[in-house]
Design a protein around this motif. Sequence first.
Motif, PDB file in Angstrom:
ATOM      1  N   ARG A 139       0.777  -1.051   0.317  1.00 26.37           N
ATOM      2  CA  ARG A 139       0.176   0.110   0.123  1.00 26.37           C
ATOM      3  C   ARG A 139       0.611   1.387   0.124  1.00 26.37           C
ATOM      4  NH1 ARG A 139      -2.047   3.477   3.153  1.00 26.37           N
ATOM      5  NH2 ARG A 139      -0.709   3.164   5.295  1.00 26.37           N
ATOM      6  N   PHE A 140       0.698   2.454  -0.880  1.00 21.92           N
ATOM      7  CA  PHE A 140       1.291   3.863  -0.836  1.00 21.92           C
ATOM      8  C   PHE A 140       0.209   4.449  -0.293  1.00 21.92           C
ATOM      9  CE2 PHE A 140       3.455   1.131  -3.991  1.00 21.92           C
ATOM     10  CZ  PHE A 140       4.893   1.098  -3.839  1.00 21.92           C
ATOM     11  N   ASP A 141       0.991   5.367   0.898  1.00 22.16           N
ATOM     12  CA  ASP A 141       0.153   6.846   0.793  1.00 22.16           C
ATOM     13  C   ASP A 141      -0.124   7.427  -0.631  1.00 22.16           C
ATOM     14  OD1 ASP A 141       0.201   5.766   3.196  1.00 22.16           O
ATOM     15  OD2 ASP A 141       2.043   7.034   3.427  1.00 22.16           O
ATOM     16  N   LEU A 142      -1.681   8.478  -0.147  1.00 19.84           N
ATOM     17  CA  LEU A 142      -1.564   9.189  -0.888  1.00 19.84           C
ATOM     18  C   LEU A 142      -0.934  10.535  -1.662  1.00 19.84           C
ATOM     19  CD1 LEU A 142      -5.732   9.648  -0.901  1.00 19.84           C
ATOM     20  CD2 LEU A 142      -4.922   8.412  -2.598  1.00 19.84           C
ATOM     21  N   ALA A 143      -0.477  11.139  -2.315  1.00 17.81           N
ATOM     22  CA  ALA A 143       0.223  11.615  -2.983  1.00 17.81           C
ATOM     23  C   ALA A 143       1.670  11.631  -2.896  1.00 17.81           C
ATOM     24  CB  ALA A 143       0.259  12.883  -1.955  1.00 17.81           C
ATOM     25  N   ALA A 144       2.407  10.054  -2.614  1.00 17.68           N
ATOM     26  CA  ALA A 144       3.257   9.841  -2.115  1.00 17.68           C
ATOM     27  C   ALA A 144       4.246  10.050  -3.584  1.00 17.68           C
ATOM     28  CB  ALA A 144       3.591   8.009  -1.685  1.00 17.68           C
ATOM     29  N   GLU A 145       5.498  10.371  -3.137  1.00 18.35           N
ATOM     30  CA  GLU A 145       6.393  10.467  -4.366  1.00 18.35           C
ATOM     31  C   GLU A 145       7.052   8.902  -4.768  1.00 18.35           C
ATOM     32  OE1 GLU A 145       9.289  13.718  -4.368  1.00 18.35           O
ATOM     33  OE2 GLU A 145      10.015  13.027  -6.185  1.00 18.35           O
ATOM     34  N   LEU A 146       6.632   8.595  -5.793  1.00 24.62           N
ATOM     35  CA  LEU A 146       6.926   7.006  -6.267  1.00 24.62           C
ATOM     36  C   LEU A 146       8.414   7.385  -7.162  1.00 24.62           C
ATOM     37  CD1 LEU A 146       4.540   4.947  -6.615  1.00 24.62           C
ATOM     38  CD2 LEU A 146       6.102   5.332  -4.208  1.00 24.62           C
TER      39      LEU A 146
ATOM     40  N   GLY B   9       6.696   9.779 -10.027  1.00 24.43           N
ATOM     41  CA  GLY B   9       4.806  10.036 -10.387  1.00 24.43           C
ATOM     42  C   GLY B   9       4.524  10.212  -8.802  1.00 24.43           C
ATOM     43  N   PHE B  10       3.134  10.399  -8.565  1.00 24.77           N
ATOM     44  CA  PHE B  10       2.878  10.670  -7.040  1.00 24.77           C
ATOM     45  C   PHE B  10       1.565  10.012  -7.237  1.00 24.77           C
ATOM     46  CE2 PHE B  10       4.997  14.798  -8.445  1.00 24.77           C
ATOM     47  CZ  PHE B  10       5.598  14.653  -6.747  1.00 24.77           C
ATOM     48  N   VAL B  11       1.139   9.326  -6.089  1.00 22.16           N
ATOM     49  CA  VAL B  11       0.586   8.406  -6.004  1.00 22.16           C
ATOM     50  C   VAL B  11      -1.271   9.161  -5.537  1.00 22.16           C
ATOM     51  CG1 VAL B  11      -1.018   6.349  -4.554  1.00 22.16           C
ATOM     52  CG2 VAL B  11       1.612   6.530  -4.843  1.00 22.16           C
ATOM     53  N   VAL B  12      -2.261   8.819  -6.799  1.00 22.63           N
ATOM     54  CA  VAL B  12      -3.512   9.470  -6.391  1.00 22.63           C
ATOM     55  C   VAL B  12      -4.586   8.709  -6.355  1.00 22.63           C
ATOM     56  CG1 VAL B  12      -2.911  10.973  -9.081  1.00 22.63           C
ATOM     57  CG2 VAL B  12      -3.470   9.049  -9.224  1.00 22.63           C
ATOM     58  N   GLU B  13      -4.259   7.438  -6.819  1.00 20.44           N
ATOM     59  CA  GLU B  13      -4.745   6.117  -6.200  1.00 20.44           C
ATOM     60  C   GLU B  13      -4.164   4.845  -5.260  1.00 20.44           C
ATOM     61  OE1 GLU B  13      -9.782   4.501  -6.836  1.00 20.44           O
ATOM     62  OE2 GLU B  13      -7.826   4.053  -8.502  1.00 20.44           O
ATOM     63  N   CYS B  14      -5.016   4.349  -4.522  1.00 17.75           N
ATOM     64  CA  CYS B  14      -3.903   3.399  -4.226  1.00 17.75           C
ATOM     65  C   CYS B  14      -5.195   2.333  -3.400  1.00 17.75           C
ATOM     66  CB  CYS B  14      -3.205   3.144  -3.928  1.00 17.75           C
ATOM     67  SG  CYS B  14      -2.350   2.015  -2.396  1.00 17.75           S
ATOM     68  N   ARG B  15      -5.836   1.367  -3.693  1.00 15.90           N
ATOM     69  CA  ARG B  15      -7.095   0.522  -3.714  1.00 15.90           C
ATOM     70  C   ARG B  15      -7.051  -0.693  -3.628  1.00 15.90           C
ATOM     71  NH1 ARG B  15     -12.441   1.958  -7.152  1.00 15.90           N
ATOM     72  NH2 ARG B  15     -11.709   3.823  -6.042  1.00 15.90           N
ATOM     73  N   ALA B  16      -7.237  -1.025  -2.293  1.00 16.91           N
ATOM     74  CA  ALA B  16      -6.937  -2.764  -2.086  1.00 16.91           C
ATOM     75  C   ALA B  16      -8.384  -3.805  -2.985  1.00 16.91           C
ATOM     76  CB  ALA B  16      -7.441  -2.781  -0.810  1.00 16.91           C
ATOM     77  N   ILE B  17      -7.988  -4.049  -3.354  1.00 14.90           N
ATOM     78  CA  ILE B  17      -8.892  -5.135  -4.226  1.00 14.90           C
ATOM     79  C   ILE B  17      -8.472  -6.828  -4.187  1.00 14.90           C
ATOM     80  CG2 ILE B  17      -9.004  -5.872  -6.670  1.00 14.90           C
ATOM     81  CD1 ILE B  17      -8.872  -3.333  -7.679  1.00 14.90           C
ATOM     82  N   ARG B  18      -9.315  -7.749  -4.268  1.00 12.67           N
ATOM     83  CA  ARG B  18      -8.725  -9.002  -3.769  1.00 12.67           C
ATOM     84  C   ARG B  18      -8.860  -9.446  -5.288  1.00 12.67           C
ATOM     85  NH1 ARG B  18      -7.230 -12.205  -0.297  1.00 12.67           N
ATOM     86  NH2 ARG B  18      -8.939 -10.632   0.915  1.00 12.67           N
TER      87      ARG B  18
END
Length: 133
Positions: A44-51, A80-89
């Motif tokens: 999981r990455f935090d929103l707005a995290a720089e990668l 880039g920057f994280v704008v969404e990080c959604r948990a999915i199965r």
Amino acid sequence: MADERQSKQEKSDNPREPMRGGGQAVVSLCKVSESGLVFWSRHRFDLAAELQVRVRTDVLPRHLRLGLKSDEAGWATVRGFVVECRAIRRPGGAAVFRVSLVLDAALLAPARLTGAHPPLFRGGRTGRLFGLN
């Protein structure tokens, strides 16, 4: 985005713990858009995290390739920057995160005008933009 020859060092074995600086992970690319990437990650990455992501330049749209310096194998590092990080199965039962990353190259690129853009704000009876009404 990365292949098996690249390092698989990972900062944390816990997929629910966000990645902190310096960690590396091999992820699966889902989609490339005009402004960024979508990929599957176990972390999981935090929103707005720089990668920073190492990606084959031939998968990027032409306007995002401009100014990139790729190595002899065709790989380049993009930021880039994280704008969404959604948990999915996933269908196989694995719990993963679907991460959307907007690339800084897209944010810094000059806007391409493709027609009339609606104004951000219209005020009063006259419909003037940001004026006294």
